[in-house]
Design a protein around this motif. Structure first.
Motif, PDB file in Angstrom:
ATOM      1  N   ALA A 154       0.870  -1.234   0.045  1.00 31.96           N
ATOM      2  CA  ALA A 154       0.104   0.072  -0.062  1.00 31.96           C
ATOM      3  C   ALA A 154       0.948   1.325   0.018  1.00 31.96           C
ATOM      4  CB  ALA A 154      -0.927   0.166   1.251  1.00 31.96           C
ATOM      5  N   ARG A 155       2.104   1.194   0.788  1.00 31.27           N
ATOM      6  CA  ARG A 155       2.911   2.362   0.642  1.00 31.27           C
ATOM      7  C   ARG A 155       3.582   2.630  -0.545  1.00 31.27           C
ATOM      8  NH1 ARG A 155       8.352   0.666   3.225  1.00 31.27           N
ATOM      9  NH2 ARG A 155       8.318  -0.259   0.988  1.00 31.27           N
ATOM     10  N   ASN A 156       3.988   1.409  -1.119  1.00 25.55           N
ATOM     11  CA  ASN A 156       4.556   1.643  -2.548  1.00 25.55           C
ATOM     12  C   ASN A 156       3.755   2.130  -3.494  1.00 25.55           C
ATOM     13  OD1 ASN A 156       6.799   0.480  -1.242  1.00 25.55           O
ATOM     14  ND2 ASN A 156       6.607  -1.718  -2.093  1.00 25.55           N
ATOM     15  N   SER A 157       2.343   1.789  -3.585  1.00 25.45           N
ATOM     16  CA  SER A 157       1.473   2.259  -4.492  1.00 25.45           C
ATOM     17  C   SER A 157       0.979   3.599  -4.196  1.00 25.45           C
ATOM     18  CB  SER A 157       0.103   1.304  -4.397  1.00 25.45           C
ATOM     19  OG  SER A 157       0.567   0.118  -4.851  1.00 25.45           O
ATOM     20  N   ALA A 158       1.023   3.854  -2.866  1.00 23.12           N
ATOM     21  CA  ALA A 158       0.681   5.359  -2.720  1.00 23.12           C
ATOM     22  C   ALA A 158       1.798   6.547  -3.100  1.00 23.12           C
ATOM     23  CB  ALA A 158       0.422   5.580  -1.107  1.00 23.12           C
ATOM     24  N   VAL A 159       3.072   6.065  -2.959  1.00 22.29           N
ATOM     25  CA  VAL A 159       4.123   6.851  -3.307  1.00 22.29           C
ATOM     26  C   VAL A 159       4.288   7.016  -4.869  1.00 22.29           C
ATOM     27  CG1 VAL A 159       6.675   7.111  -3.356  1.00 22.29           C
ATOM     28  CG2 VAL A 159       5.681   6.471  -1.351  1.00 22.29           C
ATOM     29  N   LEU A 160       3.835   6.005  -5.548  1.00 24.86           N
ATOM     30  CA  LEU A 160       4.070   5.790  -6.993  1.00 24.86           C
ATOM     31  C   LEU A 160       2.783   6.568  -7.492  1.00 24.86           C
ATOM     32  CD1 LEU A 160       5.468   2.351  -7.749  1.00 24.86           C
ATOM     33  CD2 LEU A 160       6.607   4.452  -7.873  1.00 24.86           C
ATOM     34  N   ALA A 161       1.603   6.397  -6.877  1.00 27.28           N
ATOM     35  CA  ALA A 161       0.337   7.351  -7.307  1.00 27.28           C
ATOM     36  C   ALA A 161       0.665   8.623  -7.157  1.00 27.28           C
ATOM     37  CB  ALA A 161      -0.763   6.772  -6.485  1.00 27.28           C
ATOM     38  N   LEU A 162       1.109   9.087  -6.172  1.00 28.26           N
ATOM     39  CA  LEU A 162       1.745  10.557  -6.244  1.00 28.26           C
ATOM     40  C   LEU A 162       2.625  11.229  -6.945  1.00 28.26           C
ATOM     41  CD1 LEU A 162       2.015  10.565  -2.283  1.00 28.26           C
ATOM     42  CD2 LEU A 162       0.159  11.850  -3.615  1.00 28.26           C
ATOM     43  N   CYS A 163       3.397  10.324  -7.562  1.00 25.81           N
ATOM     44  CA  CYS A 163       4.453  10.625  -8.640  1.00 25.81           C
ATOM     45  C   CYS A 163       3.630  10.845  -9.878  1.00 25.81           C
ATOM     46  CB  CYS A 163       5.391   9.712  -8.748  1.00 25.81           C
ATOM     47  SG  CYS A 163       6.535   9.557  -7.418  1.00 25.81           S
ATOM     48  N   TYR A 164       2.627   9.955 -10.209  1.00 22.27           N
ATOM     49  CA  TYR A 164       1.847   9.904 -11.391  1.00 22.27           C
ATOM     50  C   TYR A 164       0.620  10.756 -11.277  1.00 22.27           C
ATOM     51  CZ  TYR A 164      -0.961   8.006 -15.413  1.00 22.27           C
ATOM     52  OH  TYR A 164      -1.627   8.091 -16.624  1.00 22.27           O
ATOM     53  N   GLY A 165      -0.135  10.503 -10.434  1.00 19.72           N
ATOM     54  CA  GLY A 165      -1.383  11.202 -10.362  1.00 19.72           C
ATOM     55  C   GLY A 165      -1.276  12.601  -9.896  1.00 19.72           C
ATOM     56  N   ALA A 166       0.010  12.868  -9.285  1.00 18.29           N
ATOM     57  CA  ALA A 166       0.040  14.229  -8.953  1.00 18.29           C
ATOM     58  C   ALA A 166       1.386  15.089  -9.384  1.00 18.29           C
ATOM     59  CB  ALA A 166       0.071  14.562  -7.393  1.00 18.29           C
ATOM     60  N   GLY A 167       2.090  14.305 -10.277  1.00 18.60           N
ATOM     61  CA  GLY A 167       3.580  14.787 -10.827  1.00 18.60           C
ATOM     62  C   GLY A 167       4.431  15.328 -10.009  1.00 18.60           C
ATOM     63  N   LEU A 168       4.313  14.671  -8.768  1.00 23.68           N
ATOM     64  CA  LEU A 168       5.358  14.616  -7.616  1.00 23.68           C
ATOM     65  C   LEU A 168       6.867  14.222  -8.075  1.00 23.68           C
ATOM     66  CD1 LEU A 168       3.504  14.580  -4.273  1.00 23.68           C
ATOM     67  CD2 LEU A 168       3.406  16.370  -5.891  1.00 23.68           C
ATOM     68  N   ARG A 169       7.821  14.899  -7.707  1.00 19.73           N
ATOM     69  CA  ARG A 169       9.238  14.122  -7.579  1.00 19.73           C
ATOM     70  C   ARG A 169       9.047  13.213  -6.565  1.00 19.73           C
ATOM     71  NH1 ARG A 169       9.987  19.808  -8.075  1.00 19.73           N
ATOM     72  NH2 ARG A 169      10.955  20.293 -10.030  1.00 19.73           N
ATOM     73  N   ILE A 170       9.968  12.113  -6.506  1.00 21.33           N
ATOM     74  CA  ILE A 170       9.736  11.158  -5.474  1.00 21.33           C
ATOM     75  C   ILE A 170      10.492  11.664  -4.220  1.00 21.33           C
ATOM     76  CG2 ILE A 170      12.269  10.560  -6.056  1.00 21.33           C
ATOM     77  CD1 ILE A 170      11.143   7.590  -5.309  1.00 21.33           C
ATOM     78  N   SER A 171      11.176  12.768  -4.182  1.00 21.57           N
ATOM     79  CA  SER A 171      11.628  13.377  -2.730  1.00 21.57           C
ATOM     80  C   SER A 171      10.465  14.438  -2.479  1.00 21.57           C
ATOM     81  CB  SER A 171      12.817  14.292  -3.130  1.00 21.57           C
ATOM     82  OG  SER A 171      12.478  15.236  -4.103  1.00 21.57           O
ATOM     83  N   GLU A 172       9.662  14.742  -3.306  1.00 17.95           N
ATOM     84  CA  GLU A 172       8.484  15.403  -2.782  1.00 17.95           C
ATOM     85  C   GLU A 172       7.533  14.464  -2.156  1.00 17.95           C
ATOM     86  OE1 GLU A 172       8.723  19.198  -6.059  1.00 17.95           O
ATOM     87  OE2 GLU A 172       7.563  17.308  -6.496  1.00 17.95           O
ATOM     88  N   ALA A 173       7.261  13.438  -2.819  1.00 23.08           N
ATOM     89  CA  ALA A 173       6.278  12.456  -2.418  1.00 23.08           C
ATOM     90  C   ALA A 173       6.623  11.853  -0.726  1.00 23.08           C
ATOM     91  CB  ALA A 173       6.069  11.263  -3.129  1.00 23.08           C
ATOM     92  N   LEU A 174       8.050  11.611  -0.783  1.00 22.67           N
ATOM     93  CA  LEU A 174       8.346  11.259   0.502  1.00 22.67           C
ATOM     94  C   LEU A 174       8.666  12.180   1.560  1.00 22.67           C
ATOM     95  CD1 LEU A 174      11.137   8.463  -0.482  1.00 22.67           C
ATOM     96  CD2 LEU A 174       8.719   8.317  -0.155  1.00 22.67           C
ATOM     97  N   GLY A 175       8.474  13.582   0.948  1.00 22.29           N
ATOM     98  CA  GLY A 175       8.622  14.702   2.111  1.00 22.29           C
ATOM     99  C   GLY A 175       7.163  14.969   2.633  1.00 22.29           C
ATOM    100  N   LEU A 176       6.071  14.419   2.391  1.00 20.52           N
ATOM    101  CA  LEU A 176       5.049  14.783   2.894  1.00 20.52           C
ATOM    102  C   LEU A 176       4.725  14.331   4.478  1.00 20.52           C
ATOM    103  CD1 LEU A 176       2.308  13.618   0.089  1.00 20.52           C
ATOM    104  CD2 LEU A 176       3.476  15.795   0.388  1.00 20.52           C
ATOM    105  N   THR A 177       4.411  15.082   5.387  1.00 20.48           N
ATOM    106  CA  THR A 177       4.412  15.045   6.545  1.00 20.48           C
ATOM    107  C   THR A 177       2.851  14.799   7.133  1.00 20.48           C
ATOM    108  OG1 THR A 177       4.304  17.365   7.389  1.00 20.48           O
ATOM    109  CG2 THR A 177       6.465  16.304   7.034  1.00 20.48           C
ATOM    110  N   ALA A 178       2.687  14.518   8.243  1.00 18.91           N
ATOM    111  CA  ALA A 178       1.413  14.462   9.058  1.00 18.91           C
ATOM    112  C   ALA A 178       0.617  15.800   8.763  1.00 18.91           C
ATOM    113  CB  ALA A 178       1.669  14.078  10.406  1.00 18.91           C
ATOM    114  N   GLN A 179       1.368  16.684   8.602  1.00 23.16           N
ATOM    115  CA  GLN A 179       0.700  18.205   8.677  1.00 23.16           C
ATOM    116  C   GLN A 179       0.006  18.328   7.360  1.00 23.16           C
ATOM    117  OE1 GLN A 179       2.926  21.485   9.868  1.00 23.16           O
ATOM    118  NE2 GLN A 179       4.589  20.281  10.697  1.00 23.16           N
TER     119      GLN A 179
END
Length: 314
Positions: A154-179
């Motif tokens: 689920a984690r892997n799919s969420a990260v990759l979905a953010l890269c494709y569905g929102a155009g995020l760089r992988i560093s940006e996806a992994l930089g998301l916080t609880a905030q």
């Protein structure tokens, strides 16, 4: 002419290579590349000038001499690409910097020399079906897939979905916080170069992230990343890259299928769907529109390929 100025060029090269492998501890392959590039340069110059080279002569080379060498490398029996010529020029500059530090020998012409402009490679996006398969959104038949029951999947799919569905760089996806949670209809993100942009979050992407957060066995830290490794530490990009490498083999996707290729796919598919360049530029956080314009070339190249394959007169 002093004794230092009479040192043969071949001797200076041997000392330079010893410096690279000994003091700088560069890899054997890197040192071999420097040896190949500098030897080719010295060999050409000795033939071009019809004389033996020494330090004083290396310091006295004129702009026309360097330009003759670069022209030779681009138009010789085995012409090099602009990027390869740029690499050779970089090796020559490194060699001359060492000559200046070691023997105080400086060439006034070299800083004036500019190599050929290397054409920037085009982005290599995935197809719509390939991107959907890689992110776990759909299968090869285009049908939606159930959400993973394993938290790491689920984690892997969420990260990759953010890269494709929102155009995020992988560093940006992994930089998301609880905030940043819960995700709403859009996300304000500060990315590369401190540039802040507003990104729409599609419902399927929001759902995948929420599903991962629900399954995650580790408590979320207010200022820490929401994505964890198996042992509870912040997730490394290498883990996602390795997972994509495994998936592309299983799914039969090309080697160009990487997390960053999903960001390229986001832009290319938006453009193909009628998105305008300015909007895509803002969504990607590009400083310059010229960077975003590369995706128009990708789209044109794809159209030409389809035309060649389908047109009866092609």
């Amino acid at each position: 002419m002093t004794a230092i100025q009479k040192i043969p060029a071949e001797e200076t090269l041997a000392i330079f290579l010893s410096h690279l492998s000994g003091e700088r501890r560069l890899s054997d392959k890197t040192v071999e590349a420097y040896q190949r590039d500098i030897s080719a340069f010295l060999g050409f110059m000795a033939s071009h000038l019809d004389e033996a080279l020494h330090l004083a002569r290396l310091a006295d080379l004129k702009p026309m001499d360097f330009r003759a060498y670069l022209a030779h490398r681009r138009r010789g029996d085995k012409p090099l690409s602009p990027s390869s010529v740029q690499r050779q020029l970089s090796a020559i500059r490194t060699y001359y910097r060492y000559l200046e530090r070691r023997w105080d020998v400086k060439n006034a012409a070299l800083p004036l020399i500019k190599g050929p402009r290397a054409k920037r490679p085009l982005p290599k996006p995935l197809s719509v079906s390939g991107a959907s398969e890689l992110t776990g959104l759909k299968n090869k038949d285009g049908k939606s897939l159930p959400l993973p029951s394993d938290w790491i999947e689920a984690r892997n799919s969420a990260v990759l979905a953010l890269c494709y569905g929102a155009g995020l760089r992988i560093s940006e996806a992994l930089g998301l916080t609880a905030q940043d949670l819960p995700l709403g209809r859009s996300l304000s993100l500060t990315g590369k170069g401190g540039k802040t942009r507003l990104i729409p979050i599609l419902p399927p992407i929001k759902k995948m992230v929420e599903h991962y957060v629900k399954l995650c066995p580790y408590p979320l830290n207010k200022d820490g990343s929401i994505f964890f490794g198996a042992r509870g530490k912040a997730l490394s990009p290498r883990i996602i890259q390795a997972e994509v490498q495994r998936l592309r083999g299983a799914l039969g996707l090309p080697e160009t299928a990487t997390p960053h290729a999903l960001r390229h796919s986001f832009a290319t598919h938006l453009l193909a769907g009628g998105g305008d360049l300015r909007t895509i530029q803002q969504l990607l956080g590009h400083e310059s529109l010229s960077t975003t314009q590369r995706y128009t070339e990708v789209d044109s190249a794809a159209l030409m390929t389809v035309h060649r394959q389908a047109h009866p007169r092609a």
